[in-house]
Design a protein around this motif. Structure first.
Motif, PDB file in Angstrom:
ATOM      1  N   THR A   1     -14.249   5.466   4.803  1.00  0.00           N
ATOM      2  CA  THR A   1     -14.421   6.506   5.767  1.00  0.00           C
ATOM      3  C   THR A   1     -15.113   6.097   7.074  1.00  0.00           C
ATOM      4  OG1 THR A   1     -16.486   7.199   4.856  1.00  0.00           O
ATOM      5  CG2 THR A   1     -14.522   8.478   4.064  1.00  0.00           C
ATOM      6  N   ASP A   2     -15.139   6.805   8.074  1.00  0.00           N
ATOM      7  CA  ASP A   2     -15.623   6.415   9.444  1.00  0.00           C
ATOM      8  C   ASP A   2     -16.846   6.906   9.475  1.00  0.00           C
ATOM      9  OD1 ASP A   2     -15.298   8.906  10.128  1.00  0.00           O
ATOM     10  OD2 ASP A   2     -13.562   8.788  11.428  1.00  0.00           O
ATOM     11  N   GLU A   3     -17.611   6.848  10.707  1.00  0.00           N
ATOM     12  CA  GLU A   3     -18.995   7.089  11.016  1.00  0.00           C
ATOM     13  C   GLU A   3     -19.288   8.626  10.907  1.00  0.00           C
ATOM     14  OE1 GLU A   3     -16.804   6.768  14.898  1.00  0.00           O
ATOM     15  OE2 GLU A   3     -16.946   5.541  13.013  1.00  0.00           O
ATOM     16  N   ASN A   4     -18.111   9.682  10.929  1.00  0.00           N
ATOM     17  CA  ASN A   4     -17.886  10.907  10.824  1.00  0.00           C
ATOM     18  C   ASN A   4     -17.786  11.298   9.356  1.00  0.00           C
ATOM     19  OD1 ASN A   4     -18.809  11.215  13.362  1.00  0.00           O
ATOM     20  ND2 ASN A   4     -16.726  10.896  14.172  1.00  0.00           N
ATOM     21  N   ASN A   5     -17.708  10.253   8.550  1.00  0.00           N
ATOM     22  CA  ASN A   5     -17.312  10.655   7.048  1.00  0.00           C
ATOM     23  C   ASN A   5     -15.789  11.029   6.918  1.00  0.00           C
ATOM     24  OD1 ASN A   5     -19.626   9.934   5.875  1.00  0.00           O
ATOM     25  ND2 ASN A   5     -20.791  11.657   6.354  1.00  0.00           N
ATOM     26  N   GLN A   6     -15.013  10.907   7.993  1.00  0.00           N
ATOM     27  CA  GLN A   6     -13.647  11.069   8.008  1.00  0.00           C
ATOM     28  C   GLN A   6     -12.845   9.964   7.341  1.00  0.00           C
ATOM     29  OE1 GLN A   6     -12.388  14.393   8.639  1.00  0.00           O
ATOM     30  NE2 GLN A   6     -14.502  14.645   8.743  1.00  0.00           N
ATOM     31  N   MET A   7     -11.787  10.297   6.588  1.00  0.00           N
ATOM     32  CA  MET A   7     -10.943   9.097   6.060  1.00  0.00           C
ATOM     33  C   MET A   7     -10.432   8.358   7.103  1.00  0.00           C
ATOM     34  SD  MET A   7      -8.971  10.054   2.623  1.00  0.00           S
ATOM     35  CE  MET A   7      -8.021  11.549   3.309  1.00  0.00           C
ATOM     36  N   PHE A   8     -10.429   7.016   7.104  1.00  0.00           N
ATOM     37  CA  PHE A   8      -9.922   6.112   8.052  1.00  0.00           C
ATOM     38  C   PHE A   8      -8.581   5.793   7.911  1.00  0.00           C
ATOM     39  CE2 PHE A   8      -8.485   2.221   9.991  1.00  0.00           C
ATOM     40  CZ  PHE A   8      -9.324   2.317  11.081  1.00  0.00           C
ATOM     41  N   PHE A   9      -7.650   6.291   8.835  1.00  0.00           N
ATOM     42  CA  PHE A   9      -6.159   6.331   8.524  1.00  0.00           C
ATOM     43  C   PHE A   9      -5.676   5.077   9.494  1.00  0.00           C
ATOM     44  CE2 PHE A   9      -6.528  10.576   7.007  1.00  0.00           C
ATOM     45  CZ  PHE A   9      -5.818  10.447   5.896  1.00  0.00           C
TER      46      PHE A   9
ATOM     47  N   GLU B   1     -16.266  -4.798   9.382  1.00  0.00           N
ATOM     48  CA  GLU B   1     -17.484  -4.378   9.723  1.00  0.00           C
ATOM     49  C   GLU B   1     -17.527  -2.784   9.719  1.00  0.00           C
ATOM     50  OE1 GLU B   1     -20.488  -5.505  10.975  1.00  0.00           O
ATOM     51  OE2 GLU B   1     -19.246  -7.309  10.372  1.00  0.00           O
ATOM     52  N   GLN B   2     -16.139  -2.200   9.684  1.00  0.00           N
ATOM     53  CA  GLN B   2     -16.155  -0.468   9.367  1.00  0.00           C
ATOM     54  C   GLN B   2     -16.157  -0.504   7.871  1.00  0.00           C
ATOM     55  OE1 GLN B   2     -12.410  -0.380  11.602  1.00  0.00           O
ATOM     56  NE2 GLN B   2     -13.234   1.220  13.003  1.00  0.00           N
TER      57      GLN B   2
END
Length: 415
Positions: free
Chosen positions: A103-111, A161-162
C-alpha cells in the motif's frame, strides 16, 4: 494511465559508413535531424546495415500504422525470506508464508501495470465450475523462479523504497532490519496471475507476488521454505543456462549536446550475433520527454530474403523508473544476408531518447547506471559517454566501459 500504441515502421533510414565500423567505438554517431525548439521531441529510431553506403538495399517499405495495446492493472503482494534478520533478539516475529499487500502512504493498495501481450499461460489445473468453490482459482499467469519473465511483463511497479515504507508500518514486518546498511535486500517478483476472488464478488483481478530476499539470491528456489511448489498451476519453466555464442554486440550510449538545448541520449546498438538486446537507461518517468503520450512504441523493419520475410522489431518502453530499449529478431539469415549483399558486418540500430528537468551533470550521473543485456550470452562491449564532460574535466569518470566476456560467462555459469 498513459495510452499505449504501436508504430509499425518499415520506412527505414540506413546508417552511413561513418556512423560505425568494426573498429569504431561510436565516438561520432550519425547525427540526427535537429528538432524544432518549439516542439517537444519524440523518440526516433534508425535501423540499417552497418558499414554500408547502400540505401534501403533489401528493406521493404510499409506505411506507418497505429494499434492500441492493452495495459493490465495489477496489485502487488510480498512475502519475506525467513532468513532476513530482525531487530528482536528472539528471532523473526513474522510468518514468512504470509503475504503483505503493498500500500502507499495513504494506505491505499498500490496498483501497477502489466503488458497485455506477455506470454501468459493457462493453469495446469483448470478453474472450478461451481462459483461457490472458485475461491482463488487462477485463470492466467506468467511465472519464473528467477523473476525474469514477470519483470519483462511489468510496465509499472512499486519501487523498493515504496515496498520498504509499506513494510516498516506493517506489524508483521516492521522489525525487519530494512535500514541496516549491512543487510542488502531486493525483491524478486516471480508470478503475475489473474484470479477469481470470492471477496471481490467474483471479479477477476490481476495480482503480482514477490519475495523480499537478499541481493545475492538469484532464484527463489534458493530460499529455504520458499514459495516454490506451493501452487501446482505454476510450472517452473525457467530457461536452462544459456550457451555461449561466438559473435558480439557493441553498444554506445551517448549524452548528446545540441545548440537548441534539447536533452538527448543517443543509443547505438551494433548487433553481430543472432541475439535479442535490451538496454535500460535509468531516467525515471518524471524526467522523460516525449511528444506523444505513450508507454510502449514498436518499430518493425522487414528484411526480404528470397521468398521469406524476416522482421526486426525495436521497442521503446517508457517505464516509471527507466527507459527500456529492446531489439528483437536479428537472425543468422539476416546477418549472413547483410554481409553478403552490403559488405556489412551486422545490423545497427540507433535510438534517440529525450529527457527534461535534469542538469547535464545530473543526467550524466544517472546515465552511467545504464545496463545492457542479451537473451543469449555473447561478447558484449561498448561504452557510456557524455558530450559535456571530457577527459580533462570533472567528474573524473568520463567513460563507463560496457563489457561481458567468455570469462564472465564461465564465472556466471560454472560447469
Amino acid at each position: 494511465m498513459k495510452k499505449v500504441f504501436y508504430l509499425i515502421i518499415a520506412a527505414v533510414t540506413v546508417l552511413f559508413t561513418a556512423a560505425c565500423s568494426s573498429d569504431s567505438s561510436f565516438d561520432e554517431p550519425t547525427p540526427s535531424p535537429a528538432p524544432s525548439p518549439t516542439n517537444t521531441p519524440k523518440t526516433t529510431v534508425q535501423l540499417g546495415v552497418s558499414k554500408s553506403g547502400s540505401v534501403g538495399l533489401f528493406l521493404l517499405e510499409e506505411d506507418i500504422t497505429e494499434e492500441d495495446v492493452e495495459e493490465i492493472n495489477t496489485k502487488f503482494s510480498i512475502r519475506i525470506d525467513n532468513r532476513i534478520p530482525t531487530t528482536e533478539s528472539g528471532g523473526n516475529s513474522f510468518n514468512a508464508k504470509e503475504y503483505i499487500t503493498i500500500t502507499d502512504e495513504n494506505n491505499q493498495m498500490f496498483f501497477g501495470t502489466l503488458r497485455g501481450d506477455a506470454d501468459y499461460k493457462d493453469p495446469t489445473t483448470p478453474p472450478r465450475e461451481n462459483s461457490s468453490q472458485k475461491g482463488h482459482d487462477v485463470l492466467k499467469y506468467i511465472y519464473s523462479s528467477d523473476g525474469s519473465k514477470v519483470q519483462d511483463a511489468l510496465l509499472e511497479q512499486p519501487t523498493f523504497e515504496q515496498v520498504k515504507a509499506c513494510l516498516l508500518k506493517n506489524n508483521k514486518a516492521k522489525n525487519l532490519k530494512l535500514n541496516d546498511p549491512d543487510v542488502k535486500l531486493k525483491i524478486i517478483w516471480y508470478v503475475a496471475k489473474m484470479q477469481n476472488e470470492v471477496v471481490w464478488y467474483g471479479r477477476n483481478y490481476w495480482h503480482v507476488d514477490g519475495i523480499l530476499t537478499f541481493e545475492s539470491t538469484k532464484d527463489i528456489d534458493e530460499i529455504p521454505n520458499g514459495p516454490t511448489g506451493e501452487e501446482e498451476y505454476m510450472e517452473d519453466d525457467k530457461d536452462p543456462d544459456p550457451v555461449w555464442k561466438d559473435g558480439e554486440v557493441e553498444v554506445d550510449i551517448h549524452q548528446q549536446n545540441h545548440d537548441e538545448k534539447w536533452n538527448e541520449i543517443k543509443t547505438a546498438i551494433h548487433i553481430r550475433d543472432a541475439v535479442d538486446v535490451t538496454v535500460e537507461i535509468p531516467i525515471s518517468e518524471v524526467y522523460q520527454s516525449e511528444a506523444d503520450d505513450f508507454r510502449i512504441r514498436v518499430w518493425t523493419a522487414y528484411y526480404k530474403i528470397g521468398n521469406d520475410t524476416y522482421p526486426i522489431t525495436v521497442e521503446a518502453i517508457h517505464n516509471s523508473t527507466s527507459i527500456v530499449i529492446n531489439v528483437k529478431g536479428v537472425t543468422e539469415e539476416i546477418l549472413q544476408h547483410a554481409r553478403e549483399n552490403s559488405d556489412g558486418d551486422g545490423i545497427t540500430v540507433e535510438v534517440n531518447s529525450y529527457y527534461k528537468g535534469l542538469t547535464d551533470l545530473e543526467a550524466w550521473q544517472l546515465l552511467k547506471g545504464s545496463t545492457v543485456s542479451t537473451n543469449a550470452k555473447t561478447t558484449l562491449r561498448g561504452q557510456i559517454t557524455s558530450a559535456f564532460f571530457t577527459e580533462n574535466e570533472t567528474p573524473t569518470d568520463q567513460r563507463v566501459i560496457i563489457s561481458y566476456t567468455k570469462a564472465d560467462y564461465d564465472n556466471d555459469y560454472p560447469e
